[in-house]
Design a protein around this motif. Structure first.
Motif, PDB file in Angstrom:
ATOM      1  N   PRO A 178      50.889  24.758  54.004  1.00 44.14           N
ATOM      2  CA  PRO A 178      50.927  26.215  54.209  1.00 44.14           C
ATOM      3  C   PRO A 178      49.576  26.890  53.905  1.00 44.14           C
ATOM      4  N   LYS A 179      49.204  27.800  54.824  1.00 46.14           N
ATOM      5  CA  LYS A 179      47.954  28.539  54.663  1.00 46.14           C
ATOM      6  C   LYS A 179      48.121  29.938  55.236  1.00 46.14           C
ATOM      7  N   HIS A 180      47.344  30.872  54.701  1.00 45.65           N
ATOM      8  CA  HIS A 180      47.282  32.221  55.262  1.00 45.65           C
ATOM      9  C   HIS A 180      46.152  32.272  56.283  1.00 45.65           C
ATOM     10  N   VAL A 194      37.303  30.191  65.249  1.00 46.76           N
ATOM     11  CA  VAL A 194      38.408  30.950  65.833  1.00 46.76           C
ATOM     12  C   VAL A 194      38.411  32.319  65.181  1.00 46.76           C
ATOM     13  N   GLY A 195      38.244  33.337  66.004  1.00 50.85           N
ATOM     14  CA  GLY A 195      38.247  34.699  65.490  1.00 50.85           C
ATOM     15  C   GLY A 195      39.656  35.190  65.232  1.00 50.85           C
ATOM     16  N   PRO A 196      39.777  36.289  64.496  1.00 54.53           N
ATOM     17  CA  PRO A 196      41.095  36.811  64.136  1.00 54.53           C
ATOM     18  C   PRO A 196      41.987  37.133  65.342  1.00 54.53           C
ATOM     19  N   ALA A 197      41.451  37.748  66.375  1.00 56.67           N
ATOM     20  CA  ALA A 197      42.279  38.122  67.530  1.00 56.67           C
ATOM     21  C   ALA A 197      42.852  36.888  68.216  1.00 56.67           C
ATOM     22  N   SER A 198      42.001  35.918  68.455  1.00 58.90           N
ATOM     23  CA  SER A 198      42.447  34.671  69.092  1.00 58.90           C
ATOM     24  C   SER A 198      43.434  33.926  68.193  1.00 58.90           C
ATOM     25  N   MET A 199      43.140  33.893  66.901  1.00 55.01           N
ATOM     26  CA  MET A 199      44.000  33.174  65.975  1.00 55.01           C
ATOM     27  C   MET A 199      45.394  33.799  65.925  1.00 55.01           C
ATOM     28  N   TYR A 200      45.454  35.112  65.768  1.00 54.08           N
ATOM     29  CA  TYR A 200      46.768  35.746  65.634  1.00 54.08           C
ATOM     30  C   TYR A 200      47.548  35.750  66.951  1.00 54.08           C
ATOM     31  N   THR A 201      46.862  35.783  68.079  1.00 51.40           N
ATOM     32  CA  THR A 201      47.545  35.635  69.367  1.00 51.40           C
ATOM     33  C   THR A 201      48.171  34.244  69.462  1.00 51.40           C
ATOM     34  N   THR A 202      47.415  33.236  69.066  1.00 54.42           N
ATOM     35  CA  THR A 202      47.918  31.860  69.104  1.00 54.42           C
ATOM     36  C   THR A 202      49.025  31.658  68.080  1.00 54.42           C
ATOM     37  N   LEU A 231      57.006  26.205  66.474  1.00 55.34           N
ATOM     38  CA  LEU A 231      56.114  25.142  66.014  1.00 55.34           C
ATOM     39  C   LEU A 231      55.567  25.408  64.615  1.00 55.34           C
ATOM     40  N   ILE A 232      55.530  26.687  64.248  1.00 47.99           N
ATOM     41  CA  ILE A 232      55.176  27.070  62.882  1.00 47.99           C
ATOM     42  C   ILE A 232      56.186  28.116  62.435  1.00 47.99           C
ATOM     43  N   GLU A 233      56.195  28.382  61.134  1.00 51.43           N
ATOM     44  CA  GLU A 233      57.088  29.388  60.579  1.00 51.43           C
ATOM     45  C   GLU A 233      56.380  30.099  59.442  1.00 51.43           C
ATOM     46  N   LEU A 234      56.887  31.270  59.117  1.00 53.21           N
ATOM     47  CA  LEU A 234      56.371  31.972  57.943  1.00 53.21           C
ATOM     48  C   LEU A 234      56.825  31.207  56.715  1.00 53.21           C
ATOM     49  N   PHE A 235      55.926  31.054  55.786  1.00 47.20           N
ATOM     50  CA  PHE A 235      56.204  30.332  54.552  1.00 47.20           C
ATOM     51  C   PHE A 235      56.293  31.352  53.433  1.00 47.20           C
ATOM     52  N   ASP A 236      57.374  31.332  52.703  1.00 52.74           N
ATOM     53  CA  ASP A 236      57.581  32.307  51.631  1.00 52.74           C
ATOM     54  C   ASP A 236      56.825  31.861  50.388  1.00 52.74           C
ATOM     55  N   ASP A 237      55.728  32.565  50.107  1.00 56.56           N
ATOM     56  CA  ASP A 237      54.940  32.230  48.918  1.00 56.56           C
ATOM     57  C   ASP A 237      54.851  33.402  47.946  1.00 56.56           C
ATOM     58  N   LYS A 263      50.394  36.973  55.107  1.00 61.74           N
ATOM     59  CA  LYS A 263      51.388  36.038  55.627  1.00 61.74           C
ATOM     60  C   LYS A 263      50.849  34.618  55.538  1.00 61.74           C
ATOM     61  N   THR A 264      51.726  33.722  55.144  1.00 59.09           N
ATOM     62  CA  THR A 264      51.376  32.306  55.054  1.00 59.09           C
ATOM     63  C   THR A 264      52.227  31.563  56.072  1.00 59.09           C
ATOM     64  N   TYR A 265      51.601  30.608  56.750  1.00 65.35           N
ATOM     65  CA  TYR A 265      52.265  29.873  57.819  1.00 65.35           C
ATOM     66  C   TYR A 265      52.314  28.387  57.487  1.00 65.35           C
ATOM     67  N   ALA A 266      53.359  27.718  58.004  1.00 61.28           N
ATOM     68  CA  ALA A 266      53.498  26.272  57.800  1.00 61.28           C
ATOM     69  C   ALA A 266      54.055  25.653  59.079  1.00 61.28           C
ATOM     70  N   ALA A 267      53.645  24.444  59.366  1.00 61.12           N
ATOM     71  CA  ALA A 267      54.146  23.722  60.534  1.00 61.12           C
ATOM     72  C   ALA A 267      55.613  23.367  60.324  1.00 61.12           C
ATOM     73  N   THR A 268      56.379  23.424  61.407  1.00 59.08           N
ATOM     74  CA  THR A 268      57.774  22.995  61.368  1.00 59.08           C
ATOM     75  C   THR A 268      57.835  21.518  61.769  1.00 59.08           C
ATOM     76  N   ALA A 269      59.010  20.917  61.647  1.00 60.13           N
ATOM     77  CA  ALA A 269      59.193  19.531  62.086  1.00 60.13           C
ATOM     78  C   ALA A 269      58.883  19.406  63.577  1.00 60.13           C
ATOM     79  N   LYS A 270      59.316  20.398  64.357  1.00 59.95           N
ATOM     80  CA  LYS A 270      59.023  20.418  65.801  1.00 59.95           C
ATOM     81  C   LYS A 270      57.516  20.484  66.045  1.00 59.95           C
ATOM     82  N   GLY A 271      56.836  21.297  65.253  1.00 60.45           N
ATOM     83  CA  GLY A 271      55.387  21.412  65.371  1.00 60.45           C
ATOM     84  C   GLY A 271      54.679  20.124  65.013  1.00 60.45           C
TER      85      GLY A 271
END
Length: 113
Positions: free
Chosen positions: A26-28, A46-54, A63-69, A75-83
């Protein structure tokens, strides 16, 4: 002819590949950008606009989900099993691509093994 979204086809763009790879742990957002630059020795930024669009597309595809930290400020994101599965498949595909290129280069005398 409409353009198919690469995620729908099971393909990752370079940006999506590196973002997904970055969030195996998990990373922000800012840390994702730093991780990509570090992994690629600053060859990919990767700039912020491109990153947040992706990120939005990766979230929508499951493929990713919000990670509760417990950090309400970012916001922190983590890969899912599908990802992770799609990431593994893309790594194998990219390895095949390199092998194909090396074989052709070797046959044409472009590179030596």
């Amino acid at each position: 002819m409409p353009r198919n979204d690469s995620l729908e086809m099971g393909e990752l763009t370079d940006t999506a590949f590196y973002i997904l790879l970055s969030v195996v742990e998990p990373k922000h957002g800012y840390l994702i950008m730093q991780s990509i630059e570090s992994m690629t020795n600053q060859r990919l930024t990767v700039g912020p606009a491109s990153m947040y669009t992706t990120i939005k597309k990766l979230l929508a595809a499951g493929l990713i989900e919000l990670f509760d930290d417990d950090d309400d400020k970012r916001k922190t994101y983590a890969a899912t099993a599908k990802g992770m599965e799609l990431l593994r498949k893309n790594v194998e595909w990219r390895k095949d691509m390199v092998r194909h290129a090396e074989t052709i280069f070797q046959l044409k005398g472009v590179i030596e093994r």
